[in-house]
Design a protein around this motif. Structure first.
Motif, PDB file in Angstrom:
ATOM      1  N   ALA A 231       0.839  -1.197   0.000  1.00 59.32           N
ATOM      2  CA  ALA A 231       0.000   0.000   0.000  1.00 59.32           C
ATOM      3  C   ALA A 231       0.875   1.248   0.000  1.00 59.32           C
ATOM      4  O   ALA A 231       1.748   1.414   0.838  1.00 59.32           O
ATOM      5  CB  ALA A 231      -0.909   0.001   1.227  1.00 59.32           C
ATOM      6  N   GLN A 236      -5.188   3.147   0.738  1.00 61.17           N
ATOM      7  CA  GLN A 236      -4.958   1.729   0.478  1.00 61.17           C
ATOM      8  C   GLN A 236      -4.723   0.962   1.777  1.00 61.17           C
ATOM      9  O   GLN A 236      -5.186  -0.175   1.936  1.00 61.17           O
ATOM     10  CB  GLN A 236      -3.771   1.574  -0.463  1.00 61.17           C
ATOM     11  CG  GLN A 236      -4.055   2.044  -1.879  1.00 61.17           C
ATOM     12  CD  GLN A 236      -2.823   2.056  -2.759  1.00 61.17           C
ATOM     13  OE1 GLN A 236      -1.712   1.744  -2.327  1.00 61.17           O
ATOM     14  NE2 GLN A 236      -3.003   2.440  -4.025  1.00 61.17           N
ATOM     15  N   LYS A 237      -4.019   1.579   2.719  1.00 60.63           N
ATOM     16  CA  LYS A 237      -3.841   0.934   4.027  1.00 60.63           C
ATOM     17  C   LYS A 237      -5.195   0.782   4.722  1.00 60.63           C
ATOM     18  O   LYS A 237      -5.505  -0.268   5.295  1.00 60.63           O
ATOM     19  CB  LYS A 237      -2.906   1.772   4.900  1.00 60.63           C
ATOM     20  CG  LYS A 237      -1.459   1.833   4.443  1.00 60.63           C
ATOM     21  CD  LYS A 237      -0.639   0.688   4.979  1.00 60.63           C
ATOM     22  CE  LYS A 237       0.837   0.890   4.648  1.00 60.63           C
ATOM     23  NZ  LYS A 237       1.696  -0.208   5.096  1.00 60.63           N
TER      24      LYS A 237
END
Length: 441
Positions: A231, A236-237
């Motif tokens: 990520a 995204q994390k």
């Protein structure tokens, strides 16, 4: 016992948090997820993760600035505190970088977690979860900081940093003024090894209240790490954690990654800091004139919509233009989107200046605080005398006949960095001339 543990956990949530390598995506988020996979309850996993994150300045005594202990001063105790929490070296400071090299997963790195496991095996499992988290922090950082610690170099003879005291990421992992060592995507193999070692300790911990835990296999857990490791944005994390049942991802608010199209706030850290009573410094043995200058400068910089005006309402030189650009960069809420520019060597070229202007004029670009004092991490001046809690620490630079000074600070929206504002006295008036930074360990 369960009620006592709940009270202790709730109390810990009001303690101050800062940030060190890795960052909170690893020290809190990944640690919590691994603990859940190892069969711990939600509360137990939270407690372990809090113990881990707490190592990043969980008390006033553990907030140590490299600028303070290794550069503007020579304080062995501050370097020792940094080593205790983050740098698992065989040799203790003062010692050369070669003597203080760190080996990932070494015996020195495992000592804290092993001590927690030993105490748990003696019947203290429920009360040692925080200590387990703290031990895991030192273990995890040994992968981030493996190698010889770098020494900050500001090319200013008045701010020399001691190679025998300073701790920083090794040059091969980005060095003292880059976040590269703190991120996961550049080092997939190291992150996997770190996660596996963390999981080994979590599954090896004694049962709590005689209740056996059901852990997933290490192989099955490690297979799920790709999305986390790769990520490259906070968004995204966040998606990775939420897809695995962790909905509250406020711990991602200040990691050194770009937002990725979603808004993130620094509130997770803000809520856990000891509040300053006022934004003005109460530092002893500093002239009122100098304190008044820095109080006004920081107010102009951090409490207005025109941070560049802290340099002056009119920009007359390239040096002033450079400083004004850096003041804009360090006001940006999304430091991850600006980190490469913020840590770039001066001077900026026209293209970089244009990029800074674009970032600064985006909607909601600047970090804002209800009160000016909320912008700072609370600091204390190092030395033998007691110090009040301060928003920044002022030093008169040597060899300047009292006409050059620096104020060292740490801002809540950029907790992975230390900043120094250098000022010079021009005639009868002080003026800011330069901003320096160092990545916080």
């Amino acid at each position: 016992m369960k009620q006592a543990a709940s009270i202790l956990f709730a109390a810990l949530l009001v303690l101050p948090f800062a940030a060190q390598a890795y960052e909170s995506d690893v020290h809190f988020g990944l640690t919590k997820w691994l603990a859940l996979k190892a069969g711990y309850s939600e509360q137990q996993a939270d407690t372990i993760a809090v113990g881990n994150q707490r190592s990043d300045s969980g008390t006033m005594d553990s907030i140590e600035l490299t600028l303070e202990y290794a550069c503007l001063g020579r304080h062995q105790e501050g370097s020792e505190v940094a080593a205790r929490y983050h740098f698992a070296a065989q040799a203790q400071p003062p010692a050369s970088p070669q003597q203080r090299a760190i080996v990932a997963g070494s015996r020195a790195a495992r000592r804290g977690a092993e001590a927690a496991l030993a105490a748990a095996a003696e019947g203290k499992a429920e009360s040692m979860l925080l200590r387990l988290g703290q031990g895991l922090h030192l273990l995890q950082d040994s992968w981030a900081y493996q190698g010889e610690p770098d020494t900050p170099d500001f090319a200013d003879k008045a701010i020399p940093c001691s190679p025998e005291l300073a701790w920083a990421a090794p040059a091969a992992r980005g060095g003292w003024n880059a976040h590269r060592a703190d991120l996961t995507s550049p080092w997939p193999g190291d992150v996997r090894a770190m996660a596996a070692a963390t999981y080994e300790f979590l599954t090896g911990y004694a049962p709590i209240a005689r209740e056996q835990r059901r852990a997933e296999s290490s192989e099955a857990v490690m297979r799920q790490l790709d999305g986390f490791i790769n990520a490259s944005t906070k968004a995204q994390k966040r998606a990775w954690f939420r897809s695995r049942g962790i909905e509250d991802t406020s711990f991602l608010g200040t990691v050194s990654l770009p937002d990725g199209g979603e808004g993130f706030q620094a509130g997770w850290h803000v809520a856990r800091l000891v509040p300053l009573e006022a934004p003005q410094t109460r530092q002893y043995e500093v002239s009122e004139e100098l304190k008044h200058f820095f109080d006004r400068f920081f107010s102009d910089w951090l409490a207005t919509d025109k941070p560049e005006h802290a340099v002056g309402s009119t920009i007359r030189s390239d040096a002033q233009r450079e400083l004004a650009a850096r003041l804009k960069l360090w006001r940006l809420r999304d430091h991850g989107a600006a980190a490469e520019l913020a840590h770039a060597a001066a001077p900026f070229n026209k293209k970089q200046l244009a990029s800074i202007d674009r970032l600064a004029t985006a909607p909601g670009a600047y970090a804002r605080y209800p009160r000016l004092q909320d912008a700072y991490y609370p600091l204390q001046e190092q030395g033998p005398a007691a110090s009040p809690v301060l928003p920044y620490v002022i030093h008169v630079l040597p060899g300047s006949d009292g006409r050059r000074a620096i104020a060292a600070t740490k801002l809540r929206h950029a907790p992975y960095d230390e900043l120094g504002i250098i000022a010079e006295k021009d005639g009868d008036a002080w003026r800011a001339v330069r901003l320096i930074s160092i990545v916080s360990h």
